[in-house]
Structure formats: C-alpha cells, structure tokens
Design a protein around this motif. Structure first.
Motif, short mmCIF file in Angstrom:
data_model
loop_
_atom_site.label_atom_id
_atom_site.label_comp_id
_atom_site.label_asym_id
_atom_site.label_seq_id
_atom_site.Cartn_x
_atom_site.Cartn_y
_atom_site.Cartn_z
N ALA A 55 4.85 -38.82 -3.20
CA ALA A 55 5.80 -39.78 -3.74
C ALA A 55 5.34 -41.22 -3.55
O ALA A 55 5.74 -42.11 -4.31
CB ALA A 55 7.17 -39.58 -3.10
N THR A 56 4.50 -41.47 -2.55
CA THR A 56 4.08 -42.84 -2.27
C THR A 56 2.70 -43.17 -2.82
O THR A 56 2.31 -44.33 -2.84
CB THR A 56 4.07 -43.12 -0.76
N ASP A 57 1.94 -42.18 -3.29
CA ASP A 57 0.60 -42.43 -3.83
C ASP A 57 0.40 -41.63 -5.11
O ASP A 57 0.04 -40.45 -5.07
CB ASP A 57 -0.48 -42.05 -2.80
N PRO A 58 0.62 -42.25 -6.28
CA PRO A 58 0.48 -41.53 -7.55
C PRO A 58 -0.94 -41.11 -7.86
O PRO A 58 -1.17 -40.29 -8.76
CB PRO A 58 0.99 -42.53 -8.58
N GLY A 59 -1.91 -41.60 -7.11
CA GLY A 59 -3.30 -41.23 -7.33
C GLY A 59 -3.70 -39.92 -6.68
O GLY A 59 -4.81 -39.43 -6.88
N ILE A 60 -2.79 -39.33 -5.89
CA ILE A 60 -3.08 -38.07 -5.22
C ILE A 60 -2.51 -36.92 -6.03
O ILE A 60 -1.33 -36.93 -6.40
CB ILE A 60 -2.51 -38.06 -3.79
N ALA A 61 -3.35 -35.94 -6.31
CA ALA A 61 -2.93 -34.78 -7.12
C ALA A 61 -2.54 -33.59 -6.26
O ALA A 61 -1.77 -32.74 -6.70
CB ALA A 61 -4.05 -34.38 -8.08
N LEU A 62 -3.09 -33.52 -5.05
CA LEU A 62 -2.88 -32.33 -4.22
C LEU A 62 -2.85 -32.73 -2.75
O LEU A 62 -3.73 -33.45 -2.28
CB LEU A 62 -4.02 -31.33 -4.46
N VAL A 63 -1.83 -32.26 -2.04
CA VAL A 63 -1.77 -32.44 -0.60
C VAL A 63 -1.73 -31.07 0.04
O VAL A 63 -1.00 -30.18 -0.41
CB VAL A 63 -0.55 -33.30 -0.17
N CYS A 64 -2.55 -30.87 1.06
CA CYS A 64 -2.59 -29.60 1.79
C CYS A 64 -2.50 -29.88 3.28
O CYS A 64 -2.99 -30.92 3.76
CB CYS A 64 -3.88 -28.83 1.51
N GLU B 268 -11.76 -38.37 -2.28
CA GLU B 268 -11.95 -38.33 -3.72
C GLU B 268 -12.37 -36.92 -4.14
O GLU B 268 -12.98 -36.18 -3.35
CB GLU B 268 -12.99 -39.36 -4.15
N PRO B 269 -12.06 -36.53 -5.38
CA PRO B 269 -12.29 -35.15 -5.80
C PRO B 269 -13.72 -34.65 -5.64
O PRO B 269 -13.93 -33.52 -5.19
CB PRO B 269 -11.89 -35.19 -7.29
N ASP B 270 -14.73 -35.47 -5.99
CA ASP B 270 -16.10 -34.97 -5.92
C ASP B 270 -16.51 -34.66 -4.47
O ASP B 270 -17.23 -33.69 -4.21
CB ASP B 270 -17.09 -35.95 -6.57
N ALA B 271 -16.01 -35.44 -3.51
CA ALA B 271 -16.32 -35.18 -2.10
C ALA B 271 -15.68 -33.86 -1.66
O ALA B 271 -16.28 -33.09 -0.89
CB ALA B 271 -15.82 -36.33 -1.23
N VAL B 272 -14.47 -33.59 -2.14
CA VAL B 272 -13.79 -32.34 -1.78
C VAL B 272 -14.53 -31.14 -2.37
O VAL B 272 -14.72 -30.11 -1.69
CB VAL B 272 -12.33 -32.36 -2.27
N ILE B 273 -14.96 -31.26 -3.61
CA ILE B 273 -15.66 -30.14 -4.26
C ILE B 273 -16.96 -29.83 -3.52
O ILE B 273 -17.30 -28.66 -3.32
CB ILE B 273 -15.94 -30.46 -5.73
N TYR C 195 -5.36 -35.08 -0.39
CA TYR C 195 -4.95 -35.56 0.92
C TYR C 195 -4.75 -34.37 1.84
O TYR C 195 -3.98 -33.44 1.54
CB TYR C 195 -3.66 -36.37 0.84
N GLY C 196 -5.46 -34.39 2.98
CA GLY C 196 -5.35 -33.33 3.97
C GLY C 196 -4.56 -33.80 5.18
O GLY C 196 -4.84 -34.86 5.73
N GLN C 197 -3.58 -33.00 5.60
CA GLN C 197 -2.74 -33.36 6.73
C GLN C 197 -3.20 -32.64 8.00
O GLN C 197 -3.43 -31.42 7.97
CB GLN C 197 -1.28 -33.01 6.42
N PRO C 198 -3.33 -33.37 9.10
CA PRO C 198 -3.92 -32.80 10.31
C PRO C 198 -3.02 -31.83 11.06
O PRO C 198 -3.50 -31.02 11.84
CB PRO C 198 -4.20 -34.03 11.17
N GLU C 199 -1.70 -31.89 10.83
CA GLU C 199 -0.80 -31.02 11.55
C GLU C 199 -0.59 -29.71 10.81
O GLU C 199 -0.74 -29.63 9.59
CB GLU C 199 0.56 -31.70 11.78
N SER C 200 -0.25 -28.68 11.55
CA SER C 200 0.04 -27.38 10.95
C SER C 200 1.47 -27.39 10.43
O SER C 200 2.42 -27.56 11.20
CB SER C 200 -0.13 -26.27 12.00
N LEU C 201 1.63 -27.19 9.12
CA LEU C 201 2.95 -27.28 8.50
C LEU C 201 3.38 -25.99 7.80
O LEU C 201 4.44 -25.95 7.18
CB LEU C 201 2.98 -28.43 7.49
N ALA C 202 2.56 -24.96 7.90
CA ALA C 202 2.89 -23.67 7.29
C ALA C 202 2.28 -22.56 8.14
O ALA C 202 1.46 -22.81 9.02
CB ALA C 202 2.36 -23.60 5.85
#
Length: 278
Positions: free
Chosen positions: A108-117, A144-149, A202-209
């Motif tokens: 909601a705060t960064d429209p440039g992010i397509a996926l958060v895990c 950025e996407p290319d770094a993730v791939i 965007y990768g989150q460091p805490e375990s949320l699932a």
C-alpha cells in the motif's frame, strides 16, 4: 458494503483435518480490512460442513460442482475475490497474527513493488515447528526483479517460498494470466517470476506464515518430477535475455539444485519421524 482491501483465498480439497485452523489463523489477524474466500473443490470429507460452520461475515464459502485441476481451482479462488491485494493460502497452512498488516503496509505504501514475501516456519501435522524462519536468504528488503531472478537461478529451488507467505496485487495477477497449468510443483514460483515483470520484490525478515509438511499433500508427493520441473524453469529463466542471468549464475544453480532438493527431502523425513512418535 465496500470491498475489503485484502482477499485471502483458501482452496480446500479433502481438508477436513486442517482447514478450521487455517481459517481461524486468518480471522485472528491484527489487520481487519480483509475477506476470506474458501473454495471447496468438491470435497467428499467433512470440509464442506467445517467451512460452512464459520458465522463470521468476512468468510465466503463457495463449492465446485466437480473436482477442478489445481491451477484451474486456484485461479477460480482468486477470480471470486474482491480485494485489491490477494493472498492464496493452502488449506493446511497458517498465518501469523501480524501477517496481513505487515504485508499490506508494504504494497500500500510502495506502488513499485509487485510482490512481498515473508519468511515462514515449517510445521508438522500437529503444528509443531520443524524449522523456524526459513527462506529469503539474501532477499530481505527491496530488490529489483533482475537481481531476484538471478538469486532464483543460483538457489536451485524456490527461495521466495510458498503462496501463504506472499501477497500480490490482483490487477497484476490478472495481467499475467494467473496460475499457469503448464507447471505443477513450481507453479507458485512461476507466478512470482511473472509478477516480477510488473515491479520490484520485497522480502520480510520475520516469519509471518507457517507451511505444513504432512503426508498426502502435493509437496509430499514431490520428488524427481519436482526436481525436473524446477530445473526446466531455471533453464527458461537463464535463457531469457531480459533477466540478464550470467553463466556463473547458471553454474551455481546447477550445483545447488541437488542440495535444495535434499534439504526439502530432509524436512519431510523429519516430519514423518515426528508423526510416527506422536
């Protein structure tokens, strides 16, 4: 009544043992602006009675007239949702209480992010933690996407994780065509890759699932077929010039793929051993 901001879609097939706990984990969120869409895939066990037992107005229960293939079923679950942001949660997995709030804040705060895990815990049949805070090595924060791939290719498996740990935009899900039935075991990773064509990660460091490792699940059936599909997906990525995958990335991935598979096999063996003792 306006649509909720977040839709949690739960496809359920023969899920009577776990689905109540899964739904309760969503209803226990600290974030309140969500709906739950439970799609019963023509189950013949107690699943229909259990899911219809939830009186919470945020829960909508639907049922297929016949058993749909995996991708078709998951796509229907998302198609029935109304939220701007979507999470698909398998009917035996769990969300930690802050999951939706923390992930909603990112998109909601960064429209440039397509996926958060987020990182996740691996749990057994009873809910006991087999391995805590797994995944996203080297992928915490904004990338950025290319770094993730390149990280995906080098990992040899799925470093981003299963659907329960992810949140994405419904508009972009529709734009890429949803879950691809051409893949079986890496169907989730194949979607994450296509979503990254629309924005950053965007990768989150805490375990949320929590991802459940139990006999009878699709993941428990994975073996050589999963390995072959994963390698085919990695080769597709490495061969696509848009991602800038380097020869060294491909070499590292080829070396790491067997280890990624062995780590997963070890977790399933551990879960089986735990189950035998309980």
């Amino acid at each position: 009544m306006s649509a909720a901001s977040v839709s949690v879609c739960i496809p359920a097939y023969q899920a009577g043992r776990y689905v109540a706990g899964t739904v309760r984990s969503v209803l226990s969120q600290t974030f309140e602006d969500f709906e739950v869409v439970v799609l019963d895939n023509a189950s013949s066990d107690a699943t229909p009675e259990i899911v219809r037992g939830f009186a919470d107005p945020r829960v909508r229960v639907l049922r297929n007239d016949r058993v749909l293939p995996l991708a078709e079923n998951w796509n229907r679950a998302v198609a029935e949702s109304r939220g701007r942001y979507v999470k698909l949660l398998c009917a035996d997995d769990l969300l930690h209480p802050d999951c939706l709030r923390r992930q909603y804040e990112v998109l909601a705060t960064d429209p440039g992010i397509a996926l958060v895990c987020a990182r996740r815990d691996m749990i057994d049949e009873t809910g006991a933690v087999l391995a805590a805070n797994r995944g996203l090595r080297g992928l915490v924060g904004r990338h950025e996407p290319d770094a993730v791939i390149r990280k995906v290719v080098r990992h040899g498996g799925n470093p981003l994780g299963e659907p329960g740990g992810a949140l994405f935009r419904r508009e972009q899900f529709d734009a890429v065509g949803g879950w691809d039935p051409g893949w079986k075991f890496p169907m989730d990773l194949a979607l994450w890759i296509r979503l990254l064509g629309h924005g950053a990660f965007y990768g989150q460091p805490e375990s949320l699932a929590a991802f459940r490792i139990a006999p009878g699940t699709l993941s428990a059936q994975a073996g050589r077929a999963e390995y072959a599909e994963q390698r085919a997906l990695s080769e597709d990525l490495a061969s696509d010039p848009v991602w800038g995958v380097r020869p060294v990335d491909r070499l590292v991935g080829s070396a790491m793929a067997p280890w990624a598979r062995l780590r997963r096999v070890a977790l399933f063996l551990m879960a089986r051993s735990q189950g035998a003792r309980n």
